[in-house]
Design a protein around this motif. Structure first.
Motif, PDB file in Angstrom:
ATOM      1  N   TRP A 180       0.852  -1.194   0.000  1.00 34.67           N
ATOM      2  CA  TRP A 180       0.000   0.000   0.000  1.00 34.67           C
ATOM      3  C   TRP A 180       0.884   1.239   0.000  1.00 34.67           C
ATOM      4  CZ3 TRP A 180      -3.699   2.946  -1.085  1.00 34.67           C
ATOM      5  CH2 TRP A 180      -4.178   3.974  -0.274  1.00 34.67           C
ATOM      6  N   GLU A 181       0.722   2.035  -1.049  1.00 33.81           N
ATOM      7  CA  GLU A 181       1.471   3.281  -1.167  1.00 33.81           C
ATOM      8  C   GLU A 181       0.499   4.445  -1.286  1.00 33.81           C
ATOM      9  OE1 GLU A 181       4.635   3.839  -3.780  1.00 33.81           O
ATOM     10  OE2 GLU A 181       5.799   2.119  -3.101  1.00 33.81           O
ATOM     11  N   PRO A 182       0.150   5.077  -0.167  1.00 34.14           N
ATOM     12  CA  PRO A 182      -0.692   6.261  -0.264  1.00 34.14           C
ATOM     13  C   PRO A 182      -0.020   7.332  -1.116  1.00 34.14           C
ATOM     14  CG  PRO A 182      -0.488   5.518   2.018  1.00 34.14           C
ATOM     15  CD  PRO A 182       0.528   4.769   1.215  1.00 34.14           C
ATOM     16  N   GLY A 183      -0.818   7.980  -1.974  1.00 32.72           N
ATOM     17  CA  GLY A 183      -0.272   9.037  -2.819  1.00 32.72           C
ATOM     18  C   GLY A 183      -0.372  10.390  -2.154  1.00 32.72           C
ATOM     19  N   GLU A 184      -1.573  10.742  -1.706  1.00 28.31           N
ATOM     20  CA  GLU A 184      -1.785  12.027  -1.028  1.00 28.31           C
ATOM     21  C   GLU A 184      -2.980  11.906  -0.096  1.00 28.31           C
ATOM     22  OE1 GLU A 184      -1.662  16.602  -2.405  1.00 28.31           O
ATOM     23  OE2 GLU A 184      -3.408  15.506  -3.169  1.00 28.31           O
ATOM     24  N   ILE A 185      -2.837  12.501   1.077  1.00 24.81           N
ATOM     25  CA  ILE A 185      -3.939  12.585   2.041  1.00 24.81           C
ATOM     26  C   ILE A 185      -4.175  14.059   2.344  1.00 24.81           C
ATOM     27  CG2 ILE A 185      -4.767  11.918   4.329  1.00 24.81           C
ATOM     28  CD1 ILE A 185      -2.718   9.617   4.266  1.00 24.81           C
ATOM     29  N   VAL A 186      -5.415  14.505   2.103  1.00 27.05           N
ATOM     30  CA  VAL A 186      -5.792  15.885   2.399  1.00 27.05           C
ATOM     31  C   VAL A 186      -6.785  15.856   3.557  1.00 27.05           C
ATOM     32  CG1 VAL A 186      -6.814  18.018   1.537  1.00 27.05           C
ATOM     33  CG2 VAL A 186      -5.496  16.541  -0.016  1.00 27.05           C
ATOM     34  N   PHE A 187      -6.418  16.484   4.667  1.00 25.90           N
ATOM     35  CA  PHE A 187      -7.286  16.498   5.839  1.00 25.90           C
ATOM     36  C   PHE A 187      -8.297  17.630   5.748  1.00 25.90           C
ATOM     37  CE2 PHE A 187      -3.444  14.321   7.161  1.00 25.90           C
ATOM     38  CZ  PHE A 187      -3.956  13.217   7.831  1.00 25.90           C
ATOM     39  N   ALA A 188      -9.351  17.514   6.520  1.00 22.83           N
ATOM     40  CA  ALA A 188     -10.421  18.514   6.487  1.00 22.83           C
ATOM     41  C   ALA A 188      -9.923  19.893   6.904  1.00 22.83           C
ATOM     42  CB  ALA A 188     -11.577  18.071   7.388  1.00 22.83           C
ATOM     43  N   ASP A 189      -8.879  19.950   7.711  1.00 24.04           N
ATOM     44  CA  ASP A 189      -8.348  21.250   8.145  1.00 24.04           C
ATOM     45  C   ASP A 189      -7.354  21.841   7.147  1.00 24.04           C
ATOM     46  OD1 ASP A 189      -6.136  19.651   8.442  1.00 24.04           O
ATOM     47  OD2 ASP A 189      -5.959  19.881  10.624  1.00 24.04           O
ATOM     48  N   GLY A 190      -7.172  21.158   6.000  1.00 24.46           N
ATOM     49  CA  GLY A 190      -6.288  21.669   4.954  1.00 24.46           C
ATOM     50  C   GLY A 190      -4.881  21.093   4.970  1.00 24.46           C
ATOM     51  N   LYS A 191      -4.520  20.385   6.024  1.00 27.62           N
ATOM     52  CA  LYS A 191      -3.196  19.782   6.083  1.00 27.62           C
ATOM     53  C   LYS A 191      -3.076  18.663   5.044  1.00 27.62           C
ATOM     54  CE  LYS A 191      -0.119  17.220   9.181  1.00 27.62           C
ATOM     55  NZ  LYS A 191       0.043  16.605  10.533  1.00 27.62           N
ATOM     56  N   ARG A 192      -1.884  18.509   4.494  1.00 27.14           N
ATOM     57  CA  ARG A 192      -1.657  17.484   3.448  1.00 27.14           C
ATOM     58  C   ARG A 192      -0.444  16.622   3.823  1.00 27.14           C
ATOM     59  NH1 ARG A 192      -3.777  18.718  -1.872  1.00 27.14           N
ATOM     60  NH2 ARG A 192      -5.042  20.610  -1.779  1.00 27.14           N
ATOM     61  N   LEU A 193      -0.560  15.362   3.431  1.00 31.88           N
ATOM     62  CA  LEU A 193       0.573  14.447   3.512  1.00 31.88           C
ATOM     63  C   LEU A 193       0.777  13.838   2.146  1.00 31.88           C
ATOM     64  CD1 LEU A 193      -0.038  12.434   6.843  1.00 31.88           C
ATOM     65  CD2 LEU A 193       1.717  14.173   6.427  1.00 31.88           C
ATOM     66  N   SER A 194       2.013  13.876   1.662  1.00 28.23           N
ATOM     67  CA  SER A 194       2.300  13.276   0.373  1.00 28.23           C
ATOM     68  C   SER A 194       3.792  12.938   0.310  1.00 28.23           C
ATOM     69  CB  SER A 194       1.931  14.210  -0.787  1.00 28.23           C
ATOM     70  OG  SER A 194       2.690  15.409  -0.740  1.00 28.23           O
ATOM     71  N   VAL A 195       4.125  12.078  -0.646  1.00 31.49           N
ATOM     72  CA  VAL A 195       5.517  11.673  -0.851  1.00 31.49           C
ATOM     73  C   VAL A 195       5.928  12.073  -2.250  1.00 31.49           C
ATOM     74  CG1 VAL A 195       7.101   9.720  -1.017  1.00 31.49           C
ATOM     75  CG2 VAL A 195       5.365   9.747   0.766  1.00 31.49           C
TER      76      VAL A 195
END
Length: 251
Positions: A234-249
């Motif tokens: 499992w390779e998450p591409g991007e996670i955008v949280f409701a508060d606007g924070k982002r996680l990506s590689v």
């Protein structure tokens, strides 16, 4: 018989034994063109040690009987051997260089896994089901009790995953790639997953499949493989949280 004569006889005998041992080693045996039948060279293979026999067999498997002139051969994997001895040397070189490539790839993967760790901690994925469904089932068309479409026996492979928000924060959107490998390391399924919203600690089931494509024999076999022999990557591409924070590689 004087000492000099005895020494000469012993030396001659030792040289003779050495030459005999060298001649017994079947390094000059020509490689077979048909690698499916090794019966003609089996006696010579049996005279090799275990390590050298494995090297010859490994080379034959890679080359599939191909023999190319040096000018036309791939410099990274030349199939130019004509004899056992040449095959042994080329296979040693291949294994040495492959080990170096594997070490570099492992280092890169370890670095990527390190970068992916925060995303995987926030968003988990599990493989739930592998099913062979009718086209209507794959499309989610329910049976309403009316006239049923004739079943022509064709089936569609549908793989179902469970996406779980483990972050403790609402997610506005997320995506990533899921790949499933069997016990031999062969990739059996690949899917790009997207989810628009997922509340904190909630989960969602995502189905992946092409309802317009009939499952081939490999896909049918994949659906029947034991679950404990499968490995999910499992390779998450991007996670955008409701508060606007982002996680990506970075790709």
């Amino acid at each position: 018989m004087n000492f000099t004569t005895k020494a000469l006889i012993v030396a001659t005998a030792l040289v003779g034994l050495g030459l005999y041992g060298a001649l017994r080693k079947p390094y000059g045996t020509l490689l077979p063109m048909d690698v499916r039948d090794l019966s003609e060279v089996q006696p010579q293979l049996d005279r090799l040690g275990d390590d050298e026999r494995a090297l010859v067999l490994g080379y034959l498997k890679r080359s599939n009987g191909d023999v190319l002139p040096p000018a036309m051969a791939d410099p990274d994997a030349p199939f130019t051997a004509r004899t056992f001895g040449e095959a042994i040397e080329l296979q040693k070189r291949f294994l040495r260089e492959q080990a170096e490539r594997d070490a570099v790839a492992a280092q890169r993967q370890a670095e990527r896994d390190r970068l992916l760790e925060p995303l995987r901690e926030a968003l988990g994925l599990r493989l739930l089901r592998r099913e062979l469904l009718t086209r209507d089932q794959a499309l989610g068309i329910a049976d309403t009790g009316g006239a049923k479409r004739a079943d022509d026996g064709s089936r569609v492979l549908v793989v179902t995953y469970r996406l779980s928000n483990q972050s403790g924060h609402d997610i506005a959107s997320a995506n990533g790639a899921a790949e499933v490998f069997d016990a031999d390391g062969r990739r059996r399924a690949h899917c790009w997953l997207e989810q628009e919203a997922l509340e904190a600690f909630a989960s969602a089931e995502l189905r992946c499949g092409n309802a317009m494509r009939t499952a081939d024999p490999d896909e049918r076999a994949f659906a029947e493989l034991p679950a404990d022999g499968l490995r999910l990557e499992w390779e998450p591409g991007e996670i955008v949280f409701a508060d606007g924070k982002r996680l990506s590689v970075p790709r």
